[in-house]
Design a protein around this motif. Structure first.
Motif, PDB file in Angstrom:
ATOM      1  N   LEU A   1      24.602  11.201  -9.562  1.00 57.35           N
ATOM      2  CA  LEU A   1      23.396  11.751 -10.177  1.00 57.35           C
ATOM      3  C   LEU A   1      23.692  12.452 -11.491  1.00 57.35           C
ATOM      4  O   LEU A   1      22.907  12.355 -12.443  1.00 57.35           O
ATOM      5  N   ASP A   2      24.798  13.160 -11.560  1.00 60.74           N
ATOM      6  CA  ASP A   2      25.098  13.932 -12.768  1.00 60.74           C
ATOM      7  C   ASP A   2      25.123  13.043 -14.012  1.00 60.74           C
ATOM      8  O   ASP A   2      24.357  13.245 -14.945  1.00 60.74           O
ATOM      9  N   PRO A   3      25.968  12.003 -14.050  1.00 60.61           N
ATOM     10  CA  PRO A   3      25.952  11.136 -15.240  1.00 60.61           C
ATOM     11  C   PRO A   3      24.661  10.352 -15.393  1.00 60.61           C
ATOM     12  O   PRO A   3      24.218  10.101 -16.517  1.00 60.61           O
ATOM     13  N   ALA A   4      24.032   9.967 -14.282  1.00 62.82           N
ATOM     14  CA  ALA A   4      22.783   9.211 -14.376  1.00 62.82           C
ATOM     15  C   ALA A   4      21.696  10.068 -15.017  1.00 62.82           C
ATOM     16  O   ALA A   4      20.894   9.583 -15.829  1.00 62.82           O
ATOM     17  N   LEU A   5      21.647  11.353 -14.662  1.00 61.21           N
ATOM     18  CA  LEU A   5      20.650  12.261 -15.216  1.00 61.21           C
ATOM     19  C   LEU A   5      20.799  12.379 -16.724  1.00 61.21           C
ATOM     20  O   LEU A   5      19.838  12.232 -17.481  1.00 61.21           O
ATOM     21  N   TYR A   6      22.024  12.595 -17.186  1.00 59.54           N
ATOM     22  CA  TYR A   6      22.216  12.798 -18.612  1.00 59.54           C
ATOM     23  C   TYR A   6      22.097  11.500 -19.397  1.00 59.54           C
ATOM     24  O   TYR A   6      21.677  11.497 -20.559  1.00 59.54           O
ATOM     25  N   ALA A   7      22.421  10.385 -18.762  1.00 63.82           N
ATOM     26  CA  ALA A   7      22.240   9.085 -19.418  1.00 63.82           C
ATOM     27  C   ALA A   7      20.758   8.828 -19.656  1.00 63.82           C
ATOM     28  O   ALA A   7      20.351   8.356 -20.728  1.00 63.82           O
TER      29      ALA A   7
ATOM     30  N   TYR B   1       0.833  -1.199   0.000  1.00 61.96           N
ATOM     31  CA  TYR B   1       0.000   0.000   0.000  1.00 61.96           C
ATOM     32  C   TYR B   1       0.873   1.257   0.000  1.00 61.96           C
ATOM     33  O   TYR B   1       0.670   2.180  -0.809  1.00 61.96           O
ATOM     34  N   LEU B   2       1.846   1.314   0.902  1.00 58.22           N
ATOM     35  CA  LEU B   2       2.664   2.514   1.015  1.00 58.22           C
ATOM     36  C   LEU B   2       3.486   2.767  -0.239  1.00 58.22           C
ATOM     37  O   LEU B   2       3.622   3.901  -0.692  1.00 58.22           O
ATOM     38  N   SER B   3       4.067   1.721  -0.816  1.00 56.60           N
ATOM     39  CA  SER B   3       4.903   1.915  -2.001  1.00 56.60           C
ATOM     40  C   SER B   3       4.074   2.365  -3.201  1.00 56.60           C
ATOM     41  O   SER B   3       4.527   3.183  -4.012  1.00 56.60           O
ATOM     42  N   ALA B   4       2.838   1.870  -3.322  1.00 54.03           N
ATOM     43  CA  ALA B   4       1.975   2.309  -4.419  1.00 54.03           C
ATOM     44  C   ALA B   4       1.626   3.783  -4.266  1.00 54.03           C
ATOM     45  O   ALA B   4       1.615   4.545  -5.255  1.00 54.03           O
ATOM     46  N   ARG B   5       1.329   4.210  -3.038  1.00 51.79           N
ATOM     47  CA  ARG B   5       1.009   5.628  -2.808  1.00 51.79           C
ATOM     48  C   ARG B   5       2.254   6.495  -2.958  1.00 51.79           C
ATOM     49  O   ARG B   5       2.174   7.637  -3.417  1.00 51.79           O
ATOM     50  N   LEU B   6       3.408   5.974  -2.574  1.00 50.43           N
ATOM     51  CA  LEU B   6       4.649   6.718  -2.766  1.00 50.43           C
ATOM     52  C   LEU B   6       4.934   6.910  -4.254  1.00 50.43           C
ATOM     53  O   LEU B   6       5.423   7.972  -4.668  1.00 50.43           O
ATOM     54  N   ALA B   7       4.633   5.907  -5.065  1.00 49.41           N
ATOM     55  CA  ALA B   7       4.848   6.013  -6.509  1.00 49.41           C
ATOM     56  C   ALA B   7       4.095   7.200  -7.087  1.00 49.41           C
ATOM     57  O   ALA B   7       4.592   7.922  -7.965  1.00 49.41           O
ATOM     58  N   ALA B   8       2.880   7.448  -6.586  1.00 47.28           N
ATOM     59  CA  ALA B   8       2.089   8.572  -7.072  1.00 47.28           C
ATOM     60  C   ALA B   8       2.725   9.909  -6.709  1.00 47.28           C
ATOM     61  O   ALA B   8       2.568  10.900  -7.432  1.00 47.28           O
ATOM     62  N   VAL B   9       3.448   9.956  -5.592  1.00 49.97           N
ATOM     63  CA  VAL B   9       4.148  11.179  -5.198  1.00 49.97           C
ATOM     64  C   VAL B   9       5.364  11.403  -6.093  1.00 49.97           C
ATOM     65  O   VAL B   9       5.630  12.525  -6.548  1.00 49.97           O
ATOM     66  N   LEU B  10       6.099  10.338  -6.375  1.00 50.27           N
ATOM     67  CA  LEU B  10       7.319  10.463  -7.171  1.00 50.27           C
ATOM     68  C   LEU B  10       7.025  10.887  -8.602  1.00 50.27           C
ATOM     69  O   LEU B  10       7.691  11.771  -9.152  1.00 50.27           O
ATOM     70  N   ASP B  11       6.040  10.260  -9.216  1.00 44.45           N
ATOM     71  CA  ASP B  11       5.707  10.560 -10.611  1.00 44.45           C
ATOM     72  C   ASP B  11       4.675  11.671 -10.645  1.00 44.45           C
ATOM     73  O   ASP B  11       3.480  11.436 -10.810  1.00 44.45           O
ATOM     74  N   ASP B  12       5.152  12.884 -10.479  1.00 46.59           N
ATOM     75  CA  ASP B  12       4.291  14.064 -10.401  1.00 46.59           C
ATOM     76  C   ASP B  12       4.024  14.586 -11.817  1.00 46.59           C
ATOM     77  O   ASP B  12       4.909  15.145 -12.467  1.00 46.59           O
ATOM     78  N   TRP B  13       2.803  14.407 -12.289  1.00 44.17           N
ATOM     79  CA  TRP B  13       2.491  14.797 -13.667  1.00 44.17           C
ATOM     80  C   TRP B  13       2.552  16.303 -13.871  1.00 44.17           C
ATOM     81  O   TRP B  13       2.649  16.784 -15.012  1.00 44.17           O
ATOM     82  N   THR B  14       2.524  17.089 -12.788  1.00 49.63           N
ATOM     83  CA  THR B  14       2.599  18.546 -12.918  1.00 49.63           C
ATOM     84  C   THR B  14       4.042  19.038 -13.027  1.00 49.63           C
ATOM     85  O   THR B  14       4.266  20.223 -13.272  1.00 49.63           O
ATOM     86  N   ASP B  15       5.015  18.151 -12.840  1.00 45.64           N
ATOM     87  CA  ASP B  15       6.425  18.539 -12.871  1.00 45.64           C
ATOM     88  C   ASP B  15       7.171  17.594 -13.804  1.00 45.64           C
ATOM     89  O   ASP B  15       7.444  16.448 -13.450  1.00 45.64           O
ATOM     90  N   PRO B  16       7.522  18.037 -15.007  1.00 43.11           N
ATOM     91  CA  PRO B  16       8.154  17.152 -15.983  1.00 43.11           C
ATOM     92  C   PRO B  16       9.635  16.904 -15.750  1.00 43.11           C
ATOM     93  O   PRO B  16      10.258  16.134 -16.490  1.00 43.11           O
ATOM     94  N   ARG B  17      10.215  17.535 -14.750  1.00 45.26           N
ATOM     95  CA  ARG B  17      11.655  17.369 -14.524  1.00 45.26           C
ATOM     96  C   ARG B  17      12.003  15.922 -14.180  1.00 45.26           C
ATOM     97  O   ARG B  17      11.207  15.224 -13.523  1.00 45.26           O
ATOM     98  N   PRO B  18      13.196  15.462 -14.585  1.00 44.94           N
ATOM     99  CA  PRO B  18      13.651  14.149 -14.109  1.00 44.94           C
ATOM    100  C   PRO B  18      13.754  14.140 -12.587  1.00 44.94           C
ATOM    101  O   PRO B  18      13.889  15.195 -11.952  1.00 44.94           O
ATOM    102  N   TYR B  19      13.690  12.960 -12.016  1.00 50.13           N
ATOM    103  CA  TYR B  19      13.832  12.843 -10.572  1.00 50.13           C
ATOM    104  C   TYR B  19      14.638  11.592 -10.241  1.00 50.13           C
ATOM    105  O   TYR B  19      14.749  10.660 -11.052  1.00 50.13           O
TER     106      TYR B  19
END
Length: 261
Positions: A249-255, A72-90
């Protein structure tokens, strides 16, 4: 069991940087709230916006009932991480029990065709498929203060002197231990998400082989990176950990940006 609609993780922006290129979500360790990552804010570069999550029963939400269902918690956390109002990578970092929630939230996003993180960073937690939680946690939970110290580090004298304060501090910790004990791993194809593995050199809870076993669950294995200290090394090695994570994070972001272009 009926779960209240309000019993969901909440996003907490610890250092608002709307122009930052990347959001970094740090999932709190067992028994803790998002405030445990406040010290990270001045250590991160301007291109990273620091976020966390507040879970029911932990931190500032300690008055709410704790939830111990990892699915339950991980499914609800997924909705927080994938924020459709913010297109930036995370990216997502999880320490101790937070690592399990970060991993399962990422798997939930893949199952539901959500947006995956640029990096999954896990710290001080045995890989979830080797059944280490049911073997390692009960002995510590029955070992009294010494077992608790292995999980959370030194306990302040004022807590030890006040039974009510001690109970308030231990309740969310026990809830997260129950969350780990309730967990049952379900095999799925390996995640195609960059992985980072961190741990303490003298962690009595999570061994290096148990950390290395996370590599079974991803398509691109990562090297375990160790820091001085035990299970709570991030309390004393904050700058070193943040510096290492930033480098990753730097290389992971650009990859990830190149792969989706």
């Amino acid at each position: 069991m009926t779960v209240a609609a309000s019993a969901v993780p909440e996003r907490v922006v610890l250092a608002a940087r709307p122009q930052a290129a990347l959001r970094l979500y740090c999932v709190p360790p067992a028994g803790a709230g998002p405030e445990c990552y406040l010290r990270w804010a001045p250590l991160l570069p301007p291109w990273i916006e620091l976020c966390s999550v507040a879970l029911p029963g932990r931190g500032t939400r300690a008055a709410e009932p704790s939830l111990t269902d990892p699915a339950y918690l991980s499914a609800r956390l997924a909705a927080v991480l994938d924020d459709w109002t913010d297109p930036r990578p995370y990216a997502v970092f999880g320490h101790s029990a937070g690592a399990l929630l970060a991993y399962e939230a990422t798997r939930h996003l893949r199952r539901t065709h959500g947006r995956l993180p640029s990096l999954l960073a896990v710290s001080s937690l045995s890989a979830p498929h080797i059944d280490a939680y049911s073997a390692g946690l009960p002995p510590r939970l029955t070992a009294g203060l010494e077992g608790i110290r292995e999980l959370v580090g030194p306990i302040p004298d004022q807590l030890l002197a006040d039974a009510r304060l001690m109970a308030a501090a231990c309740t969310p910790l026990l809830a997260d231990c129950l969350l780990l004990l309730h967990y049952r791993h379900r095999p799925e194809p390996p995640l195609g998400v960059p992985l980072a593995l961190y741990g303490g050199e003298h962690d009595p809870v999570t061994s290096v082989p148990d950390l290395q076993a996370w590599n079974d669950l991803v398509t691109a294995p990562a090297r375990v990176q160790l820091f001085p200290g035990g299970h709570t090394y991030l309390q004393t090695e904050t700058k070193a950990l943040v510096d290492r994570l930033t480098e990753t994070l730097d290389p992971a972001l650009y990859a990830r940006a190149a792969a989706t272009a």
